[in-house]
Design an enzyme around this catalytic site. Structure first.
Site, mmCIF file in Angstrom:
data_model
loop_
_atom_site.group_PDB
_atom_site.id
_atom_site.type_symbol
_atom_site.label_atom_id
_atom_site.label_comp_id
_atom_site.label_asym_id
_atom_site.label_seq_id
_atom_site.Cartn_x
_atom_site.Cartn_y
_atom_site.Cartn_z
ATOM 1 C CE LYS A 268 -3.958 -1.864 2.669
ATOM 2 N NZ LYS A 268 -4.846 -1.643 1.705
ATOM 3 N NE ARG A 342 -10.661 -9.802 -2.012
ATOM 4 C CZ ARG A 342 -11.248 -8.887 -2.923
ATOM 5 N NH1 ARG A 342 -11.495 -9.451 -4.054
ATOM 6 N NH2 ARG A 342 -11.244 -7.480 -2.895
HETATM 7 N N1 BES Z 1 -8.123 -3.751 4.354
HETATM 8 C C1 BES Z 1 -8.067 -3.240 3.026
HETATM 9 C C2 BES Z 1 -9.503 -2.579 2.866
HETATM 10 C C3 BES Z 1 -9.531 -1.294 3.364
HETATM 11 C C4 BES Z 1 -9.340 -0.126 2.599
HETATM 12 C C5 BES Z 1 -10.161 -0.941 4.784
HETATM 13 C C6 BES Z 1 -9.427 1.268 3.528
HETATM 14 C C7 BES Z 1 -10.323 -0.003 5.200
HETATM 15 C C8 BES Z 1 -9.672 1.532 4.569
HETATM 16 C C9 BES Z 1 -8.335 -4.435 2.039
HETATM 17 O O1 BES Z 1 -7.499 -5.473 2.597
HETATM 18 C C10 BES Z 1 -7.643 -4.228 0.846
HETATM 19 O O2 BES Z 1 -6.574 -3.754 0.782
HETATM 20 N N2 BES Z 1 -8.561 -4.055 -0.143
HETATM 21 C C11 BES Z 1 -8.162 -3.764 -1.511
HETATM 22 C C12 BES Z 1 -8.741 -4.689 -2.497
HETATM 23 C C13 BES Z 1 -8.256 -4.602 -3.897
HETATM 24 C C14 BES Z 1 -6.655 -4.880 -4.039
HETATM 25 C C15 BES Z 1 -8.809 -5.372 -4.851
HETATM 26 C C16 BES Z 1 -8.637 -2.206 -1.757
HETATM 27 O O3 BES Z 1 -9.766 -1.838 -1.362
HETATM 28 O O4 BES Z 1 -7.838 -1.461 -2.280
HETATM 29 MN MN MN Z 2 -5.368 -5.326 2.006
#
Ligand code: BES
Ligand code: MN
Ligand code: ZN
Length: 490
Positions: A268, A342
């Site tokens: 990230k 997931r």
């Molecule tokens: N934990 C994150 C989702 C999230 C984002 C929670 C912002 C709280 C605030 C999750 O694991 C994630 O990173 N999801 C990705 C999915 C994508 C790679 C398809 C996302 O939302 O960017």
């Molecule tokens: Mn994630």
């Protein structure tokens, strides 16, 4: 915070402050001349109008045992509902503790003397008392010590409602405390230890599956996420077994427990990454719900499962393109290691079904996309069963947690195709929250299930008059309310 109810008029209750809720348009009539004359003067001069969360303080009021009389604005009388009562409970506590007024009596007059409002006021007051300042040497504000509700016309049903509200408020704060802990202080094993400690003290059965047992079982999807971190994973299982179960419902509550989400190799951006300590908010809400369930003792079987991992880009980390075999036997091509939630949930879902769970709710901070769709207001609710989804949404409404049904149309499935395995872990472009839910559905199969995406609602970026900045504990009250409803349904 200690909360209690007394079936007597407020004027005889000693406290640092006696609080009266005051609506817009007309001054309150408490029957206490010292308060009513003061209030009438404030309203007629326009100094106080009763707008929401407005505050007026009178010292040494005549005829009251309390040191102060407080008017707290309650807005338009016609808008009074349990949601507003919850906020007023929180705002009362937060505005007074900031002034170091810590022992309160709250007057419940007329419309306030219903179980629904009393429960909501207690929930709100406890939640409002929480500060995410555990790790600050100098606390920003003191804690309210006691709230006495004065309900002269009340009876035992109000006392029961207060008990429910206090149990729920305390459980919510327990969950919020877990969520608030940073990744270094609360890695998976520590989350498991705190859940196990709570379970033991509340009489819940507990089973913590460690890496070795998960490997024996073949939970390749969960373990793939865990392998990039030096912190070992844990699958936390808590069981509530009623003394006399009614019906055959066995509810499975599953909560995402990523104690910190760096994204892994699909790392990230660093901006706001510190917030990813709340990626176990679903798991914490489930653990907190079990704490409340253990105390309220409904006659429904509930099993909670919290897959707990840290998502890190260590040298052993799972790579984009890796193919793993989930516990169910289905294979997954991991195209993005940041779609880790997931991957851990599907192994927990399969394990839950194996334990005999016949209805499932999962709560997960699963996608950033749900914040684009619903902002920080509604939880997104996805389901494979309309009847079950309606039960959940009705419980959410009664519990004062905003949730909104999201589509799960099969047409979206075209976005989820892997050339090399049974499923990819991400969809291609668009509808990110929906494809995440569709992915989970493949493992849920025909078990009635609702998936709650709480990524937008589990964390408050700015404080509200009734709630601190930080973890909200969203989901918990709905789970407990749902279980209460299942009791009368089965
Ligand atoms: N934990 C994150 C989702 C999230 C984002 C929670 C912002 C709280 C605030 C999750 O694991 C994630 O990173 N999801 C990705 C999915 C994508 C790679 C398809 C996302 O939302 O960017
Ligand atoms: Mn994630
Ligand atoms: Zn995550």
């Amino acid at each position: 915070m200690n909360s209690s109810i007394q079936f007597q008029p407020i004027q005889s209750i000693p406290a640092q402050a006696a609080v009266f809720f005051a609506f817009e348009d007309s001054a309150p009539l408490t029957g206490l001349p010292g308060v009513d004359q003061w209030a009438a003067g404030l309203y007629s001069s326009g100094e106080f109008t009763g707008k929401l969360f407005e505050l007026a303080i009178l010292h040494t009021p005549a005829g009251l045992a309390a040191n102060r009389a407080i008017l707290l604005g309650a807005g338009k009388a016609a808008k009074l509902d349990h949601s507003l009562a919850r906020k007023l409970g929180g705002a009362t506590v937060r505005s007074l503790k900031s002034k170091s007024i810590l022992a309160l009596a709250v007057a419940l007059e007329g419309p306030w003397q219903t179980p629904e409002f009393v429960q909501a006021l207690a929930e709100g007051a406890l939640a409002g008392n929480f500060e995410p300042d555990e790790h600050k040497s100098k606390k920003e504000s003191k804690q309210i010590e006691s709230v006495v509700f004065a309900a002269p016309g009340g009876s035992t049903d109000l006392a029961e409602a207060l008990h429910r509200g206090a149990v729920l408020g305390a459980a919510q704060n327990f969950a919020r405390d877990l969520i608030n802990q940073p990744g270094n202080i609360l890695p998976p094993v520590e989350l498991a230890a705190r859940a196990a400690h709570m379970a033991a003290s509340q009489g819940l059965a507990v089973d913590i599956l460690d890496e070795h047992r998960m490997r024996q079982l073949g939970m390749g999807s969960l373990l793939a996420v865990a392998q990039g971190s030096a912190q070992p994973p844990a699958l936390i299982v808590l069981r509530y077994e009623p003394a006399e179960p009614k019906g055959d419902v066995h509810l499975g509550l599953i909560g995402k427990g990523v104690t910190f989400d760096t994204g892994g190799i699909s790392i990230k951006p660093s901006e706001n990454m510190e917030k990813m300590k709340y990626d176990m908010a679903g798991g914490a809400a489930v653990i907190g719900a079990m704490m409340a369930i253990a105390q309220l003792k409904p006659s429904v079987r509930v099993t909670a499962l919290i897959p707990a991992v840290e998502n890190m880009p260590g040298s052993q980390a799972v790579r984009p393109g890796d193919i793993v075999r989930s516990y169910s036997g289905k294979t997954v091509e991991i195209l993005n290691t940041d779609a880790e939630g997931r991957l851990i949930l599907i192994d927990a879902i399969t394990y839950a079904r194996q334990l005999g769970v016949n209805r499932i709710i999962d709560a997960a901070t699963l996608t950033g996309a749900i914040t684009i769709a619903l902002g920080a207001v509604h939880v997104g609710a996805f389901s494979n069963n309309d009847g079950w989804q309606n039960e959940l949404l009705a419980a959410a409404k009664a519990a004062g947690e905003k949730m909104w049904p999201m589509p799960m149309d099969d047409d979206y499935k075209d976005l989820l195709k892997s050339a090399f395995a049974d499923m990819p872990n991400i969809g291609s472009r668009g509808a990110g929250s929906i494809t995440a839910a569709l992915f989970l559905r493949e493992w849920v199969e025909d078990t009635p299930w609702v998936h709650l995406d709480i990524a937008g609602t589990a964390w408050l970026d700015e404080p509200k008059p009734f709630l601190s900045k930080g973890p909200t504990g969203v989901g918990l009250r709905t789970f407990v309310e749902l279980v209460r409803r299942l009791e009368s349904l089965s």
